[in-house]
Design an enzyme around this catalytic site. Structure first.
Site, mmCIF file in Angstrom:
data_model
loop_
_atom_site.group_PDB
_atom_site.id
_atom_site.type_symbol
_atom_site.label_atom_id
_atom_site.label_comp_id
_atom_site.label_asym_id
_atom_site.label_seq_id
_atom_site.Cartn_x
_atom_site.Cartn_y
_atom_site.Cartn_z
ATOM 1 N N HIS A 271 -3.104 -5.180 1.490
ATOM 2 C CA HIS A 271 -2.522 -5.465 2.808
ATOM 3 C C HIS A 271 -2.589 -6.959 3.124
ATOM 4 C CE1 HIS A 271 -2.192 -1.324 4.476
ATOM 5 N NE2 HIS A 271 -3.101 -1.083 3.541
ATOM 6 N N CYS B 187 0.833 -1.202 0.000
ATOM 7 C CA CYS B 187 0.000 0.000 0.000
ATOM 8 C C CYS B 187 0.875 1.264 0.000
ATOM 9 C CB CYS B 187 -0.986 -0.051 1.165
ATOM 10 S SG CYS B 187 -2.448 0.953 0.851
ATOM 11 N N GLU C 230 -0.951 -8.503 5.351
ATOM 12 C CA GLU C 230 -0.851 -8.684 6.809
ATOM 13 C C GLU C 230 -2.215 -8.529 7.477
ATOM 14 O OE1 GLU C 230 -0.119 -6.077 5.171
ATOM 15 O OE2 GLU C 230 -0.938 -4.377 6.280
HETATM 16 N N1 GLN Z 1 -3.570 6.409 1.090
HETATM 17 C C1 GLN Z 1 -2.309 6.064 1.697
HETATM 18 C C2 GLN Z 1 -1.175 6.875 1.094
HETATM 19 O O1 GLN Z 1 -1.395 7.696 0.312
HETATM 20 C C3 GLN Z 1 -2.042 4.594 1.575
HETATM 21 C C4 GLN Z 1 -3.053 3.818 2.385
HETATM 22 C C5 GLN Z 1 -2.486 2.614 3.066
HETATM 23 O O2 GLN Z 1 -1.286 2.399 3.139
HETATM 24 N N2 GLN Z 1 -3.375 1.843 3.631
HETATM 25 O O3 GLN Z 1 -0.032 6.681 1.408
#
Ligand code: GLN
Length: 200
Positions: free
Chosen positions: A180, A85, A182
């Protein structure tokens, strides 16, 4: 902090985000886990997880702590890395919709777009077939997730939504995924990181 068994030494970048979940999963896989908050801690690990969180915040804290350049160099030098992410955003060589002044560490020949899913489907879970992992399908959690808008020739696609949008890519020992593992108990990406570390 350093815990766990005699397995490979894996760091979790611990500036912000879901650090603990990754540390737990790595420990369950037998890794010796340490939290990375400064350059000396980075120098002591054989592999690294960049967790989810806020990529703009992590970028800013990486500059403040002096980690940004050592991180860039370590990744460019072949350190095996798994980014999830926000971590995937930080690995992308190019970024769209970043916060003002936000930069990435790079390592993946890809263009990431932050917060690429509209507010309606801000967060969702879905099952994805991931050929590189084989069956069964991966239960994925997308939480204000990014997308890979464009993939350069040095990287290859690893995960794709049913509509064709790219949500994971790999380049050498660098792997970035928009979701994710995890959060859904999916261990195979972390296992893959450990394999890359052992193979190095
Ligand atoms: N929206 C987050 C970002 O811009 C990422 C979201 C996440 O890691 N769950 O970094």
């Amino acid at each position: 902090m350093s815990t766990g068994g005699r397995g490979p030494r894996i760091g979790v970048l611990a500036l912000q985000g879901d650090v603990r979940e990754h540390a737990r999963m790595l420990e369950a896989l037998g890794a010796s886990v340490s939290l990375v908050r400064r350059p000396t801690e980075l120098a002591a690990v054989d592999g690294l997880v960049l967790p989810g969180g806020e990529s703009g915040v992590i970028d800013r804290l990486a500059r403040i702590t002096g980690l940004r350049e050592p991180l860039r160099e370590a990744i460019a030098g072949g350190l095996p890395v798994l980014g999830t992410c926000a971590g995937m955003i930080l690995l992308a060589d190019r970024l769209l919709d970043g916060t003002p002044g936000q930069e990435t560490f790079g390592g993946l020949d890809a263009t990431a777009r932050r917060n690429a899913f509209g507010s309606q489907s801000d967060s969702f879970e879905t099952d994805l077939e991931i050929p590189a992992l084989g069956p069964p399908a991966v239960r994925t959690a997308f939480i204000r997730a990014p997308l890979i808008e464009e993939l350069g020739p040095r990287a290859r696609a690893v995960a794709t939504l049913p509509d064709g949008r790219l949500v994971g890519a790999e380049q050498g020992s660098v792997l970035g995924i928009a979701f994710h593992p995890e959060a859904t108990g999916e261990q195979r990406f972390h296992r893959r990181l450990l394999e890359r570390v052992r193979a190095r």
